[in-house]
Every structure is written in C-alpha cells, then in structure tokens.
Design an enzyme around this catalytic site. Sequence first.
Site, PDB file in Angstrom:
ATOM      1  N   ASP A 280       0.825  -1.206   0.000  1.00  0.00           N
ATOM      2  CA  ASP A 280       0.000   0.000   0.000  1.00  0.00           C
ATOM      3  C   ASP A 280       0.858   1.254   0.000  1.00  0.00           C
ATOM      4  O   ASP A 280       1.936   1.273   0.596  1.00  0.00           O
ATOM      5  CB  ASP A 280      -0.883   0.064   1.256  1.00  0.00           C
ATOM      6  CG  ASP A 280      -1.853  -1.105   1.346  1.00  0.00           C
ATOM      7  OD1 ASP A 280      -2.011  -1.811   0.336  1.00  0.00           O
ATOM      8  OD2 ASP A 280      -2.441  -1.281   2.423  1.00  0.00           O
ATOM      9  N   LYS A 281       0.322   2.291  -0.602  1.00  0.00           N
ATOM     10  CA  LYS A 281       0.998   3.589  -0.628  1.00  0.00           C
ATOM     11  C   LYS A 281       1.369   4.045   0.791  1.00  0.00           C
ATOM     12  O   LYS A 281       2.470   4.547   1.025  1.00  0.00           O
ATOM     13  CB  LYS A 281       0.060   4.613  -1.280  1.00  0.00           C
ATOM     14  CG  LYS A 281       0.620   6.008  -1.336  1.00  0.00           C
ATOM     15  CD  LYS A 281      -0.379   6.976  -1.958  1.00  0.00           C
ATOM     16  CE  LYS A 281      -0.940   7.861  -0.878  1.00  0.00           C
ATOM     17  NZ  LYS A 281      -1.878   8.854  -1.315  1.00  0.00           N
TER      18      LYS A 281
END
Length: 248
Positions: free
Chosen positions: A58-59
Amino acid sequence: MANKNTDYSVIYADDDFVVFNKRSGLLIAADRYDPDAPRLDLIAQEEFGKLYAVHRIDKDTSGLIVYARTSEAQRDLSMQFEKREVHKVYHALVYGHPLWQDLNVKLPLQPDGDARHRTVVNKKFGKPSETDFHNFGACGPYSWIEARPLTGRTHQIRVHLAENGFSIVCDPLYGGNQKPVRLSEIKKKWNGDEYEERPLLSRLALHAYKIEFTHPSKKETVTFTAPYPKDMEATRKQLAKLFGVDPV
C-alpha cells in the site's frame, strides 16, 4: 551535489533485483485514482534503470518492496509471489489490546468494494485471504502486532484487523481514530509545550519489516529486513522505554 534521498533507501541490489525500504505515502506503481502521485519505480529508475514490479504494498505502508531488474527475474519472482512461496512479515501499531496472542484470519475479500475504494468482505465475490497475527503486547493505549499475510490481497492486513475490532494507528481508510501518537498522551510526567509538540507518528503505522524468497538466479533463500523509519522508530523506542514491549 546529491540531494538527500528521503523516498527510499537501498537494502540490497544485484543484477536480478533490488530491495528498497520505502517511505510511507509513496506509490510503488501506477495508480488509476491518482495518476500524478509520486511513484517509487519512476523515482528509483534514475538510479537503477528500468524496474519491473513483482508485488505491491500500500501507498501508506512503509518498508520493503522488491523490484526485478530483468524480465526473467520478474517472471521468476512473480511466480513465487503467486504460488505463495514468499514469506512476508509486517509490524503494526494498533489501538487497544487484543485478548489473543495468536490469531489466524481467513476472509473472502473484494477490493474496491465501496465508494471509498476500500476492500470489503464479500462471501459471494471475494477472493480467499489469510493472515497469521501475533500480539507482541500492550503499550499504554496501543499494542504492537506482527502480521504474516499468506495471501496478497489489497489492504489485507488492515481489513483483517478491522474485522476483528482493531484499527492500525492513523489508518485513513479503516480506522475511526485519526489521532497521531503524542508523547504527552502516553507519558505520565511529560513536561513539554503542548503547542510546540510534534507528534511521534502521524501516518499509517504499518511497516513491511521482513521478506524471504528464493534468489531468481542463485536459487538460494534470501532474507531482507527493513529498519523502521524515523517516526516509527522514535515511537518504538519511547513505548519500549515506558512499557517494556519491543517488537524488534
């Protein structure tokens, strides 16, 4: 003069692949919702040439990300991820105190299942997902958790914890509580200036800590560990000092 790179540090690199420790808030590949957001693969290409994605994180998660440097290595590594031969360990700081020490979660997950692009549990359309959790122990209002995802669904760890009543500190999507970690709130005798105080941690407290897989050309097992970023490390040290629980 080289500018100080705060986006990533290099944990390992050879002709086949490169392992980075990335900062929170950085995409690892193109994102259809935010095409202009900064991307690690593009930033790091200046140093390493073309990079091929083999898995995602995930970012908002910090920590380990592996890119292949050749299409052969990409094929090999992608297959290892697909066949679940890659072992991954994440560390998370959550609100509250789980009553379990170890927990196995299996749920059918459907990514992009609501208006906020969140992953949702969906018995009909979801794909199987599984995570093993270990509770390192409580630190004041928080607990340190180790997560070993056995599948690689989008936001898997965050959803699995949320479905069991726990949210990761500062999770903008699955946590109801956006309060950053402040020393003044966990230390009884804190005597700083509350207006000047900077939070120890004000982003998703999830870190891709360790990864193990087979080297694509040497065919031997390789393991890499990513040190905590500054904000998480400062939090770890303070919590360890105050409560005696240390995930590292």
